[in-house]
Design a protein around this motif. Structure first.
Motif, PDB file in Angstrom:
ATOM      1  N   PRO A  58      43.764  34.229  37.610  1.00 19.16           N
ATOM      2  CA  PRO A  58      44.852  34.936  36.925  1.00 19.16           C
ATOM      3  C   PRO A  58      44.369  35.925  35.877  1.00 19.16           C
ATOM      4  O   PRO A  58      45.020  36.956  35.652  1.00 19.16           O
ATOM      5  CB  PRO A  58      45.653  33.792  36.280  1.00 19.16           C
ATOM      6  CG  PRO A  58      45.397  32.613  37.163  1.00 19.16           C
ATOM      7  CD  PRO A  58      43.978  32.762  37.631  1.00 19.16           C
ATOM      8  N   TRP A  59      43.233  35.630  35.227  1.00 20.95           N
ATOM      9  CA  TRP A  59      42.698  36.592  34.259  1.00 20.95           C
ATOM     10  C   TRP A  59      42.397  37.928  34.928  1.00 20.95           C
ATOM     11  O   TRP A  59      42.762  38.987  34.423  1.00 20.95           O
ATOM     12  CB  TRP A  59      41.411  36.071  33.627  1.00 20.95           C
ATOM     13  CG  TRP A  59      41.517  34.794  32.878  1.00 20.95           C
ATOM     14  CD1 TRP A  59      42.664  34.198  32.411  1.00 20.95           C
ATOM     15  CD2 TRP A  59      40.437  33.932  32.515  1.00 20.95           C
ATOM     16  NE1 TRP A  59      42.348  33.022  31.768  1.00 20.95           N
ATOM     17  CE2 TRP A  59      41.001  32.830  31.810  1.00 20.95           C
ATOM     18  CE3 TRP A  59      39.050  33.983  32.694  1.00 20.95           C
ATOM     19  CZ2 TRP A  59      40.213  31.802  31.305  1.00 20.95           C
ATOM     20  CZ3 TRP A  59      38.264  32.958  32.186  1.00 20.95           C
ATOM     21  CH2 TRP A  59      38.840  31.871  31.507  1.00 20.95           C
ATOM     22  N   PHE A  60      41.711  37.857  36.073  1.00 25.13           N
ATOM     23  CA  PHE A  60      41.333  39.101  36.742  1.00 25.13           C
ATOM     24  C   PHE A  60      42.549  39.810  37.306  1.00 25.13           C
ATOM     25  O   PHE A  60      42.670  41.035  37.232  1.00 25.13           O
ATOM     26  CB  PHE A  60      40.324  38.837  37.855  1.00 25.13           C
ATOM     27  CG  PHE A  60      39.855  40.098  38.539  1.00 25.13           C
ATOM     28  CD1 PHE A  60      38.963  40.944  37.924  1.00 25.13           C
ATOM     29  CD2 PHE A  60      40.335  40.444  39.801  1.00 25.13           C
ATOM     30  CE1 PHE A  60      38.540  42.125  38.534  1.00 25.13           C
ATOM     31  CE2 PHE A  60      39.924  41.608  40.427  1.00 25.13           C
ATOM     32  CZ  PHE A  60      39.028  42.452  39.787  1.00 25.13           C
ATOM     33  N   ASP A  65      45.668  45.643  35.444  1.00 23.19           N
ATOM     34  CA  ASP A  65      46.614  46.534  34.763  1.00 23.19           C
ATOM     35  C   ASP A  65      45.969  47.000  33.458  1.00 23.19           C
ATOM     36  O   ASP A  65      45.731  46.180  32.561  1.00 23.19           O
ATOM     37  CB  ASP A  65      47.910  45.788  34.471  1.00 23.19           C
ATOM     38  CG  ASP A  65      48.933  46.634  33.726  1.00 23.19           C
ATOM     39  OD1 ASP A  65      48.632  47.807  33.410  1.00 23.19           O
ATOM     40  OD2 ASP A  65      50.027  46.117  33.443  1.00 23.19           O
ATOM     41  N   PRO A  66      45.674  48.297  33.323  1.00 22.10           N
ATOM     42  CA  PRO A  66      45.014  48.780  32.103  1.00 22.10           C
ATOM     43  C   PRO A  66      45.784  48.472  30.825  1.00 22.10           C
ATOM     44  O   PRO A  66      45.187  48.471  29.736  1.00 22.10           O
ATOM     45  CB  PRO A  66      44.910  50.287  32.337  1.00 22.10           C
ATOM     46  CG  PRO A  66      44.903  50.428  33.821  1.00 22.10           C
ATOM     47  CD  PRO A  66      45.827  49.358  34.323  1.00 22.10           C
ATOM     48  N   ASP A  67      47.062  48.206  30.930  1.00 20.01           N
ATOM     49  CA  ASP A  67      47.852  47.886  29.742  1.00 20.01           C
ATOM     50  C   ASP A  67      47.872  46.390  29.436  1.00 20.01           C
ATOM     51  O   ASP A  67      48.479  45.961  28.443  1.00 20.01           O
ATOM     52  CB  ASP A  67      49.297  48.372  29.927  1.00 20.01           C
ATOM     53  CG  ASP A  67      49.389  49.884  30.019  1.00 20.01           C
ATOM     54  OD1 ASP A  67      48.583  50.568  29.348  1.00 20.01           O
ATOM     55  OD2 ASP A  67      50.247  50.380  30.776  1.00 20.01           O
ATOM     56  N   ASP A  72      40.273  44.012  29.121  1.00 21.96           N
ATOM     57  CA  ASP A  72      38.906  44.003  28.601  1.00 21.96           C
ATOM     58  C   ASP A  72      38.173  42.695  28.862  1.00 21.96           C
ATOM     59  O   ASP A  72      37.049  42.515  28.403  1.00 21.96           O
ATOM     60  CB  ASP A  72      38.903  44.302  27.097  1.00 21.96           C
ATOM     61  CG  ASP A  72      39.295  45.745  26.801  1.00 21.96           C
ATOM     62  OD1 ASP A  72      39.071  46.601  27.668  1.00 21.96           O
ATOM     63  OD2 ASP A  72      39.830  46.003  25.699  1.00 21.96           O
ATOM     64  N   TRP A  73      38.787  41.779  29.615  1.00 19.73           N
ATOM     65  CA  TRP A  73      38.089  40.543  29.967  1.00 19.73           C
ATOM     66  C   TRP A  73      37.099  40.767  31.114  1.00 19.73           C
ATOM     67  O   TRP A  73      36.271  39.906  31.396  1.00 19.73           O
ATOM     68  CB  TRP A  73      39.097  39.460  30.352  1.00 19.73           C
ATOM     69  CG  TRP A  73      39.756  38.837  29.147  1.00 19.73           C
ATOM     70  CD1 TRP A  73      40.302  39.485  28.075  1.00 19.73           C
ATOM     71  CD2 TRP A  73      39.922  37.443  28.892  1.00 19.73           C
ATOM     72  NE1 TRP A  73      40.811  38.589  27.172  1.00 19.73           N
ATOM     73  CE2 TRP A  73      40.597  37.322  27.656  1.00 19.73           C
ATOM     74  CE3 TRP A  73      39.604  36.286  29.596  1.00 19.73           C
ATOM     75  CZ2 TRP A  73      40.925  36.085  27.093  1.00 19.73           C
ATOM     76  CZ3 TRP A  73      39.941  35.051  29.040  1.00 19.73           C
ATOM     77  CH2 TRP A  73      40.583  34.959  27.809  1.00 19.73           C
ATOM     78  N   GLN A  96      42.241  48.274  44.204  1.00 18.67           N
ATOM     79  CA  GLN A  96      43.370  49.025  44.753  1.00 18.67           C
ATOM     80  C   GLN A  96      44.090  49.856  43.690  1.00 18.67           C
ATOM     81  O   GLN A  96      44.854  50.763  44.013  1.00 18.67           O
ATOM     82  CB  GLN A  96      44.366  48.075  45.418  1.00 18.67           C
ATOM     83  CG  GLN A  96      44.949  47.019  44.497  1.00 18.67           C
ATOM     84  CD  GLN A  96      45.771  45.984  45.256  1.00 18.67           C
ATOM     85  OE1 GLN A  96      45.631  45.845  46.467  1.00 18.67           O
ATOM     86  NE2 GLN A  96      46.613  45.237  44.535  1.00 18.67           N
ATOM     87  N   ASN A  97      43.793  49.582  42.414  1.00 12.18           N
ATOM     88  CA  ASN A  97      44.366  50.408  41.349  1.00 12.18           C
ATOM     89  C   ASN A  97      43.609  51.718  41.150  1.00 12.18           C
ATOM     90  O   ASN A  97      43.960  52.522  40.282  1.00 12.18           O
ATOM     91  CB  ASN A  97      44.442  49.631  40.030  1.00 12.18           C
ATOM     92  CG  ASN A  97      43.060  49.252  39.472  1.00 12.18           C
ATOM     93  OD1 ASN A  97      42.019  49.689  39.982  1.00 12.18           O
ATOM     94  ND2 ASN A  97      43.051  48.434  38.424  1.00 12.18           N
ATOM     95  N   GLY A  98      42.537  51.908  41.941  1.00 12.53           N
ATOM     96  CA  GLY A  98      41.752  53.127  41.867  1.00 12.53           C
ATOM     97  C   GLY A  98      40.557  53.047  40.947  1.00 12.53           C
ATOM     98  O   GLY A  98      39.654  53.896  41.012  1.00 12.53           O
ATOM     99  N   LEU A  99      40.525  52.034  40.068  1.00 11.99           N
ATOM    100  CA  LEU A  99      39.400  51.864  39.154  1.00 11.99           C
ATOM    101  C   LEU A  99      38.280  51.069  39.830  1.00 11.99           C
ATOM    102  O   LEU A  99      38.467  50.470  40.893  1.00 11.99           O
ATOM    103  CB  LEU A  99      39.866  51.138  37.891  1.00 11.99           C
ATOM    104  CG  LEU A  99      40.999  51.791  37.098  1.00 11.99           C
ATOM    105  CD1 LEU A  99      41.347  50.927  35.878  1.00 11.99           C
ATOM    106  CD2 LEU A  99      40.634  53.201  36.670  1.00 11.99           C
TER     107      LEU A  99
END
Length: 341
Positions: A58-60, A65-67, A72-73, A96-99
């Motif tokens: 769940p952390w990952f 979501d950058p927000d 930052d974990w 899949q978020n592009g990052l």
């Protein structure tokens, strides 16, 4: 191997550090095991995976979501940083978020970002949970070389050394008699840097390889010189001796299926200085070569169906040699490798 909740058979991609993997049972089952061990004077350590989690954790999932407060974990990058890992493997994986996110071992195991103080505190709290609530005596710390990165320097960084010093202070405060052994898979001159103020001791990989090599070539000269070196570079006896582990072909195969050579290997590493580790089944000459699943097969207790491992369906088929190589038969044979151990 790890016993925390995980989607894989091996458990190194953890999804919950405070829950026992349901395939193994419940938290109460584990506590019952600790009580049974304690009654027999046995203390138990667990494999603790601090470097990375599962991408299903769940952390990952929140961090994508950058927000998110969990962003930052883990280590995220807008673009591919352009470097690979220590053995040439890809370490930046596109989400899949592009990052891009950093995962040393593979995309399914993203590395935790310990530059975020909350990450370090949470994982230290997890260690305290296992020492207190789950009553373990310590840890085998996985992938100890890789906790912090410094740009493209991915192993043995100054911050990693400092991290393990802090961790030792922490767990010794929780339980002064707790211990931790580090998995630092490297040559001796690197491993020794982790012993003392960081880990109680580490596994001695060079020695393990050299024992098997010396037996294979029938020449102990290099082994003698290495033992003389180990005596000078380590704190007194503070290294773990072994032959092979769960990431390597089994020792019986490395020694070409020779029981005599396997006995000799046992005689050497169990009488050398150091803290010996047996990989389950080597004492009955269990066979197995990679892939990893085939070196982690069920234990061979007897010659009955499924080797006495289970009356149900084992997670993996047994090695075909189990009718001839099993605990029950070897206990009745005074010349067996089991008796030699």
């Amino acid at each position: 191997m790890p016993v925390c909740e995980s989607p894989s058979y091996h458990g190194y991609d953890v999804t919950n550090y405070r829950v026992i993997e349901k395939d193994y049972g419940t938290e109460q089952d584990f506590l019952d095991l600790m009580a049974a061990c304690d009654a027999r004077g046995i203390r138990v350590i667990v494999d603790f995976v601090m470097n990375h989690t599962s991408n299903h954790h769940p952390w990952f999932q929140s961090s994508s979501d950058p927000d998110s407060a969990f962003f930052d974990w883990y280590r995220w990058s807008n673009t591919h940083p352009g470097y690979t890992g220590p053995w040439g493997q890809p370490v930046w994986h596109q989400h899949q978020n592009g990052l891009y996110y950093y995962g040393l071992f593979w995309s399914g195991m993203p590395d935790l970002n310990y530059t975020t103080p909350a990450v370090k505190q949470e994982m230290f709290d997890v260690a305290a949970y296992w020492l207190t609530e789950m009553r373990v005596a310590g840890f085998r710390c996985d992938a100890a070389k890789y906790i912090y990165e410094d740009g493209a320097t991915l192993e043995d960084t100054a911050a990693t050394f400092s991290f393990w010093e802090d961790f030792q202070i922490w767990y010794k405060t929780v339980n002064p008699e707790a211990m931790a052994v580090g998995e630092v898979w490297d040559r001796t001159d690197v491993v020794v840097q982790y012993v003392g103020s960081k880990f109680d001791f580490c596994f001695e990989f060079d020695l393990a390889s050299l024992i098997l090599h010396s037996i294979s070539i029938g020449n102990p000269t290099e082994l003698r010189s290495t033992m003389a070196k180990l005596k000078t570079v380590y704190p007194y006896h503070q290294y773990g001796t072994f032959l092979t582990n769960h990431d390597q072909d089994r020792v019986f195969d490395v020694l070409q299926g020779s029981v005599d050579r396997a006995k000799l290997a046992a005689s050497i590493y169990l009488t050398l200085p150091g803290i010996p580790y047996l990989y389950y089944g080597e004492e009955i000459a269990m066979a197995g070569v990679k892939p990893d699943e085939d070196i982690r097969r069920p234990m061979q207790w007897n010659a009955e169906t499924n080797g006495g491992f289970t009356t149900g369906e084992p997670w993996h088929d047994l090695n075909p040699n189990y009718p001839d190589y099993n605990v029950a038969d070897m206990q009745s044979d005074p010349d067996s490798i089991w008796h030699h151990y």
